[in-house]
Design an enzyme around this catalytic site. Structure first.
Site, PDB file in Angstrom:
ATOM      1  N   GLY A 170      26.219  21.691  57.956  1.00 31.34           N
ATOM      2  CA  GLY A 170      25.898  21.136  59.270  1.00 31.34           C
ATOM      3  C   GLY A 170      26.912  20.100  59.725  1.00 31.34           C
ATOM      4  O   GLY A 170      28.040  20.046  59.226  1.00 31.34           O
ATOM      5  N   GLY A 171      26.504  19.266  60.661  1.00 27.08           N
ATOM      6  CA  GLY A 171      27.411  18.295  61.262  1.00 27.08           C
ATOM      7  C   GLY A 171      27.522  16.986  60.493  1.00 27.08           C
ATOM      8  O   GLY A 171      28.278  16.093  60.891  1.00 27.08           O
TER       9      GLY A 171
END
Ligand code: CAO
Length: 475
Positions: A307-308
């Site tokens: 993810g980020g």
């Protein structure tokens, strides 16, 4: 749901009314006869089997799927995970197995001679087992009776095998138009649709293997059975949705879950990254950035977070001897200041090379190496305790031994001890889906053909018919 307007109903003539009334009377007689027959069957049966017949009647809604009967023609892992979940949700799952043979997993990876393997027992809880030879005419008769009797047929044979048993979709529908036919196959329609598929084939064909592992190593399969158990979950959802739709339209339908599709669905973030890579030529949160090279496809990203919020697996105290003395550490942006304070790098809070997430991206490996100097001074559990005080997202790498011994998982029924008549006590993974009004009681898997007589009696076969079928090896 929209209701038809009363005025739109055509008016009935007197003759039509008489015919309808006659039809209704006939229906009532048929219903009453069926009820009497069922009552007679229960009354005639000896006390013990009478109790079984009564018990086998549809439930009272204490469990979510109490009212559902599953004809379970699954084997190995993908299909059985699905039907086990449905059984835990309350469905009456009737597992059909070949006489004298059974599901191949009964005999695979055995840890005790001549006893059903853990492979089998851990995938077939709460089911009943009937043996029948689907290719013998008497066995086929029983199978067709089961098709009429059940709501859902679940299978994961190789493509075409169900048709070769005589159970084409047309035949199933003619026997029971409300039947839901749920299948797992390796691939959906396309070039590979006729292929047999096992777990790791699905992981490789679904994008998992090419994106798992380290950049300088070969593709890797994961320990999680995302192709088998993952697809079993999809199938269970498809079945529940089809059952719900049937309450509205009264019709059955086919549910197909391809293992390749299931794995690709779980690799969704990697298809996201494929398109980002195609547009920008790099993936700045990947360990290849900025020193490595990117090719045309998403590379293997080691332990980078999908993810980020950048993350990595870091060594903890004892890593030299304990292969699981590691922690997953996420440098979540909102807690960056806390991370810097915990690891003693307060200067990073304001330093232009470290203060902002974008500035950190080209330095992630250096940052994780520094954090690791701190985690190596703590056990994974000590590190967890400290980091959690500051809401820093992290997770210990738990071994299977640790999970088996974890009391909180026992308390929630996620890990359950089950007793089995031939193997004794063993541990299994219980229902991962918790419903507040439908509790799960994990009951042992059935012995091969343990419920054959009971189920044949429920289907209405009398003692002579059962004896004849048995003499032919059909059941
Ligand atoms: N009575 C008579 N015959 C029966 C029977 C019964 N009760 N139960 C099974 N059989 C027969 C089938 O009819 C089939 O016979 P034919 O091919 O001659 O018609 C035969 O047993 C074997 O079926 P199969 O081909 O499905 O089994 P396999 O062991 O050769 O293959 C697997 C296994 C899993 C590769 C294959 O079933 C498959 O690809 N399934 C779909 C994908 C899947 O679910 N994979 C997950 C496996 S878990 O890792």
């Amino acid at each position: 749901m929209a209701k038809a307007k009363a005025s739109a109903k055509p008016k009935r003539s007197a003759t039509t009314k008489r015919l309808v009334a006659k039809k209704m009377r006939a229906k009532t007689v048929v219903r009453a006869r069926a009820k009497n027959n069922a009552a007679r069957k229960v009354a005639k049966a000896p006390r013990a089997s009478r109790e079984k017949v009564v018990k086998a009647r549809r439930g009272k809604g204490e469990r979510a799927l109490d009212d559902v009967r599953i004809l379970d023609m699954t084997h190995v892992q993908s299909g059985p995970t699905c039907t086990q979940l449905l059984a835990w949700l309350g469905a009456d799952v009737i597992k059909v197995e070949r006489p004298g043979v059974g599901d191949i997993t009964r005999g695979q990876l055995r840890d005790i001679p001549d006893v059903d393997s853990l492979y089998f027992t851990m995938l077939n809880h709460n089911k009943r087992s009937i043996t029948l030879d689907a290719k013998n005419p008497a066995g086929r008769k029983v199978l067709e009776a089961l098709v009429r009797h059940c709501d859902v047929l679940v299978e994961n044979f190789a493509p075409g095998a169900l048709d070769r048993m005589g159970l084409t979709w047309a035949r199933i529908q003619s026997l029971n138009p409300r039947m839901i036919l749920a299948s797992v196959k390796g691939f959906g329609p396309g070039p590979y649709e006729d292929c047999k598929v096992y777990e790791n084939v699905a992981q490789c064909a679904g994008g998992s293997a090419s994106t798992t592992g380290f950049d300088d190593g070969p593709p890797l399969v994961t320990g999680a059975q995302i192709g088998d158990s993952g697809t079993g979950l999809n199938l269970a959802l498809g079945i529940v949705a089809a059952l719900y739709q049937r309450t509205m339209n009264g019709k059955g339908q086919k549910v197909l879950c391809a293992m390749q599709d299931g794995v690709l669905n779980l690799c969704r973030v990697k298809l996201r990254d494929q398109q980002r890579l195609a547009r920008n030529g790099k993936l700045t949160e990947y360990p290849q950035h900025p020193h490595g090279r990117f090719g045309e496809s998403v590379p293997r990203a080691g332990n980078a977070s999908g993810g980020g919020q950048p993350g990595w697996i870091l060594k903890c105290k004892g890593w030299e001897t304990d292969p699981n003395a590691y922690i997953y550490f996420i440098t979540q942006a909102p807690v960056w200041e806390a991370i810097c304070k915990v690891i003693g790098k307060e200067e990073w809070i304001t330093h232009p090379d470290y203060a902002k997430p974008v500035a950190r991206l080209p330095r992630l490996m250096e940052i994780f190496a520094t954090i690791e100097q701190w985690t190596m001074t703590k056990t994974k559990f000590e590190a967890m305790e400290i980091l959690n005080k500051y809401d820093i997202p992290c997770g210990p790498i738990l071994s299977m031994k640790e999970l088996a011994e974890e009391q909180s998982l026992r308390a929630t029924g996620t890990v359950v001890e089950v007793d089995h008549p031939t193997r004794g006590k063993y541990l299994t993974v219980g229902n991962p889906i918790k419903l507040s009004a439908s509790s799960t009681e994990v009951r042992r898997s059935p012995l091969l053909g343990e419920h054959t007589d009971e189920i044949l009696a429920e289907l209405g076969f009398d003692a002579d018919e059962v004896a004849a079928a048995r003499a032919q090896g059909a059941v």
